[in-house]
Design an enzyme around this catalytic site. Sequence first.
Site: not given
Length: 295
Positions: A149, A262
């Site tokens: 990520e 998130e």
Amino acid sequence: MALRFSANLSWLFPQLPALPARLEAAAAAGFGAAEAAWPADCPAQALRAAAERAGVWIVLLNTPPGDQEAGEMGLAAVPGRQAAFRQGLAAAVQYAKAVGCPRIHVMAGRVPQGADRAAVAGEMETTFVENLRYAADLLAQEDMIGLVEPINNRITDPRYYLNTPHQAAAILEKVGRPNLKLQLDLFHCQIMDGNLSRNLETFFPLIGSAALGRASPIPSLGHIQIAQVPERHEPDSPGELNFPYIFQLLESLGYTGYVGCEYAPKGDTSEGLGWLRSYWESRGLQRGGTSKATE
């Protein structure tokens, strides 16, 4: 096909101190899947039991961050920390197996304190590629997916090594393993690069097929996460991103992975999920994202 959403237990329901309680709250809010960062304070048996009671899948976990008191946030790209990385990866695989989680975010880590980013970039890339190959081979033995990520270094983490989808794509090409994929958090992507429509269209279809010697493309996006920019709150809070458009784009691209929530709730998490209930309703789905035809 309608999108599938995952509650990030490290961010949502912050009033509840323990992950099992947060997971049960996520189930009560309609989520069928959950994810978390490294769950250091929660035994795997407790999380699995809570998931089974609630009927929720654990779909993503992180590798351990390393020595957080020393400022570490992942180890995969940090020179000299290969042994600690392998130890942490083994712990993550064991935990993921115990809770039935098929995906692990392999955290790259930060540029070492006091080092010049440009001066250590080559060594960090070499370390990252070697560690990712090791991770991919270990994960393949367990039929698991590894994810990388990019995290923005403009606002969130100035010293984080992996910052853009293009940098991640280049590294994944060099690694050349089909079970390593891109985890794209649209919050970070917007801050670093913008142009989300083009980026999603670019990175969804394929990555690494030439490096792998494959005639057909392989999907590159293994997981997506969302939050509004710049305050990192609910998708329908004021900000730069048009999430109804983004959701429609992901559907049109045929994305079938999870979309992780998130973000930092502005208030009560459940009360702030109107955007998700509206999405389900607009797709003719009942609460939880299942077809009303199955009722």
